[in-house]
Design a protein around this motif. Structure first.
Motif, PDB file in Angstrom:
ATOM      1  N   GLU A  17      23.659  -1.533 -13.123  1.00 21.56           N
ATOM      2  CA  GLU A  17      23.322  -0.627 -14.217  1.00 21.56           C
ATOM      3  C   GLU A  17      21.823  -0.368 -14.322  1.00 21.56           C
ATOM      4  OE1 GLU A  17      24.963  -2.492 -17.632  1.00 21.56           O
ATOM      5  OE2 GLU A  17      27.054  -2.257 -16.978  1.00 21.56           O
ATOM      6  N   ALA A  18      21.040  -1.110 -13.564  1.00 24.87           N
ATOM      7  CA  ALA A  18      19.585  -0.992 -13.607  1.00 24.87           C
ATOM      8  C   ALA A  18      19.053  -1.227 -12.200  1.00 24.87           C
ATOM      9  CB  ALA A  18      18.999  -2.016 -14.598  1.00 24.87           C
ATOM     10  N   PRO A  19      17.765  -0.919 -11.947  1.00 30.01           N
ATOM     11  CA  PRO A  19      17.196  -1.164 -10.621  1.00 30.01           C
ATOM     12  C   PRO A  19      17.399  -2.612 -10.185  1.00 30.01           C
ATOM     13  CG  PRO A  19      15.700   0.183 -11.902  1.00 30.01           C
ATOM     14  CD  PRO A  19      16.803  -0.230 -12.842  1.00 30.01           C
TER      15      PRO A  19
ATOM     16  N   ARG B 122      12.319  -2.107  -5.279  1.00 25.76           N
ATOM     17  CA  ARG B 122      13.447  -2.070  -6.213  1.00 25.76           C
ATOM     18  C   ARG B 122      14.275  -0.827  -5.915  1.00 25.76           C
ATOM     19  NH1 ARG B 122      14.309  -6.625  -9.044  1.00 25.76           N
ATOM     20  NH2 ARG B 122      14.986  -5.486 -10.897  1.00 25.76           N
TER      21      ARG B 122
ATOM     22  N   HIS C 109      17.674   1.802  -6.698  1.00 26.79           N
ATOM     23  CA  HIS C 109      18.557   2.296  -7.749  1.00 26.79           C
ATOM     24  C   HIS C 109      19.307   3.525  -7.244  1.00 26.79           C
ATOM     25  CE1 HIS C 109      15.185   5.096  -8.484  1.00 26.79           C
ATOM     26  NE2 HIS C 109      16.093   5.895  -9.006  1.00 26.79           N
TER      27      HIS C 109
ATOM     28  N   HIS D 206      21.848   8.708 -11.463  1.00 28.37           N
ATOM     29  CA  HIS D 206      22.991   8.650 -12.376  1.00 28.37           C
ATOM     30  C   HIS D 206      24.190   9.390 -11.802  1.00 28.37           C
ATOM     31  CE1 HIS D 206      19.494   8.031 -15.095  1.00 28.37           C
ATOM     32  NE2 HIS D 206      20.304   7.171 -15.678  1.00 28.37           N
TER      33      HIS D 206
ATOM     34  N   ARG E 138      25.640   7.404  -8.895  1.00 27.30           N
ATOM     35  CA  ARG E 138      26.317   6.194  -9.382  1.00 27.30           C
ATOM     36  C   ARG E 138      27.665   6.550 -10.011  1.00 27.30           C
ATOM     37  NH1 ARG E 138      26.264   3.049 -14.417  1.00 27.30           N
ATOM     38  NH2 ARG E 138      27.032   0.967 -13.839  1.00 27.30           N
TER      39      ARG E 138
ATOM     40  N   GLU F  71      23.908 -11.387 -13.145  1.00 26.33           N
ATOM     41  CA  GLU F  71      23.035 -11.089 -14.270  1.00 26.33           C
ATOM     42  C   GLU F  71      22.915 -12.283 -15.212  1.00 26.33           C
ATOM     43  OE1 GLU F  71      21.273  -7.901 -15.125  1.00 26.33           O
ATOM     44  OE2 GLU F  71      21.449  -8.206 -12.966  1.00 26.33           O
TER      45      GLU F  71
END
Length: 495
Positions: free
Chosen positions: A395-397, A440, A442, A445, A448, A472
């Motif tokens: 959900e994040a980098p 990093r 990603h 949106h 994904r 996480e």
């Protein structure tokens, strides 16, 4: 069919190792043509006619651009091109001097040489560039970079994810550089070319050339060749670029989701249009290129469309969810008619399938966002497809280490992942940003959302979502342990 001017003779103006053929509008060095554009040659003509004297900047601009209002920077750009071509200042040789108040002076000694054969191969037509249907918004910076790079580089490739507007940008660059290339700018759409062996054939057909060695006919030409949609025929494009090295006046400008990866390739990464946060002041949201594009496209369908304050915040959210991708924003604008801006934002929670009604004249993969992503996904290997789907749980980098911890399995070992991840980055499906602590990754949106739906359909979402949640949860513990053990490790000499 393009035709060539027949060879002829004309006297040349010589200076140093250079010869200037004014009628032919050609400069050679030791008999080999230099890549100089039309405006640069116009400037050289004036300077040579007044060799030894200064010509004011205003006089040069008035002569070269008699019917246009241009900035002084335009003049400086072409003067710089002349100086680069002549190697001005190298080994003490000076050709063009400048004075802040008096202008420019051609300082080399000029002599009239004997008649020599003119260089043939001047095209009768100027271009076959596609017509632009809409204004180009938010691309001033990258256009400036490309306008400076393309004329002086043999190969420039514009890369970026699907829908980011690569075709629009390279077409606009070609429009703006048309006057620079005496033999025009030629656009070749390779997106529908499934057979790599047909790439060279299609380019030759566009240029009106024939024969197995048609590229040799371009040796003395000065033109821009735009190849659009190259990612699925990279090998053929590499071969073409190598063959055209014998034509130094031909500049190649490519659009592709992946670079060719050859020597001297200048790669320009195209990002989505800048998006604004809904928390920013109204004037800053309105100044955001992605917002401007969406409002412009909605306004083209709904005359007099003016968003209120609440609509403006919603539009900013839509732009963020669609990563500032011009194609996605254009497809969303079509849906505003029926759903309103609030309805479009709400539908984005349910996937991308509703963004499926683009221009009827567009190629099939540009008529919906899913079709565009399908086109990229289907060209991935089975392992690359699996990695892309599994990365959608982030959900994040994330770091490479985190990716390896979450998505590896018996069939997809840890050792394979760095290479597979780098392949997805090169194909603009995974984004990489460098930070002080390392790279990093990603997903956009839109990418994904597409990959997440694929993962759910595969029945593996729960498995890798669980891996992600555990990773996480463990991350704070790992960070805490590292902070506690690091001083001990340092004292023990491990770091």
């Amino acid at each position: 069919m393009n035709s060539f001017v027949k060879p002829d003779t004309e006297p040349a103006l010589g200076f140093g190792p250079f010869a200037f053929y004014r009628q032919q509008r050609l400069v050679t060095r030791d008999g080999k043509p230099l890549a100089l554009g039309g405006r640069a040659l116009d400037i050289l003509q004036v300077l040579v006619e007044h060799a030894g004297s200064f010509v004011s900047k205003q006089a040069l601009i008035a002569h070269v651009w008699p019917d246009s209002v241009v900035e002084e920077i335009n003049l400086r750009v072409h003067i710089a091109a002349l100086r680069r071509a002549f190697g001005d200042g190298r080994d003490g040789c000076r050709y063009i001097l400048n004075h802040p108040r008096q202008g420019y002076c051609f300082a080399a000694s000029v002599a009239l040489e004997a008649s020599v054969e003119r260089c043939p191969n001047r095209w009768s037509a100027r271009h076959n560039l596609p017509a632009r249907l809409n204004p180009l918004i938010g691309r001033d910076k990258v256009l400036g970079q490309l306008l400076a790079d393309v004329p002086r580089r043999p190969l420039t490739t514009v890369t970026g994810p699907g829908g980011v507007g690569k075709t629009t940008v390279v077409s606009r660059v070609a429009e703006l550089l048309l006057e620079y290339f005496d033999d025009g700018a030629w656009f070749v759409d390779l997106s529908a070319t499934s057979d790599s062996s047909q790439v060279s054939v299609q380019v030759a057909r566009t240029l009106g050339l024939a024969g197995a060695h048609w590229s040799a006919q371009l040796a003395s030409c000065r033109m821009l060749l735009v190849l659009d949609g190259c990612e699925h025929v990279l090998d053929a494009c590499q071969e073409l670029a190598q063959a055209l090295r014998s034509a130094p006046g031909v500049a190649l400008l490519l659009s592709s989701r992946e670079p060719l990866g050859i020597t001297d390739e200048n790669v320009v990464q195209l990002q989505g249009l800048a998006v604004a946060s809904p928390l920013e002041p109204e004037h800053q949201i309105l100044a955001c290129p992605a917002v401007q594009l969406l409002i412009d496209r909605v306004g083209a369908r709904q005359q007099g469309f003016t968003p209120g304050e609440r609509d403006l915040l919603t539009i900013a959210q839509i732009c963020h969810r669609l990563d500032g991708l011009p194609l996605a924003l254009e497809l969303a604008a079509v849906q505003v008619d029926a759903l309103g801006v609030a309805g479009v934002l709400e539908q984005l929670d349910f996937g991308l399938s509703f963004l499926s009604h683009g221009r009827r004249t567009a190629v099939a993969r540009h008529r919906s966002l899913e079709a565009l992503l399908d086109w990229s996904f289907e060209r991935l290997s089975t392992d690359e497809q699996a990695v892309l789907q599994r990365l959608a749980v982030f959900e994040a980098p994330f770091s490479l280490r985190a990716a390896m911890a979450v998505i590896s399995c018996a069939e997809l070992g840890v050792g394979q992942l760095p290479w597979l991840l780098s392949r997805l980055v090169s194909q603009s499906l995974v984004m990489l940003e460098q930070h002080a602590e390392g790279g990093r990754f990603h997903l956009l949106h839109t990418t994904r959302a597409y990959a997440l739906e694929k993962l759910r359909r595969s029945g593996q979402w729960q498995v890798f979502q669980r891996h992600y949640v555990l990773q996480e949860a463990w991350q704070p513990c790992r960070s805490g342990l590292q902070s506690l053990t690091q001083p001990l490790e340092q004292r023990a000499g491990f770091l």
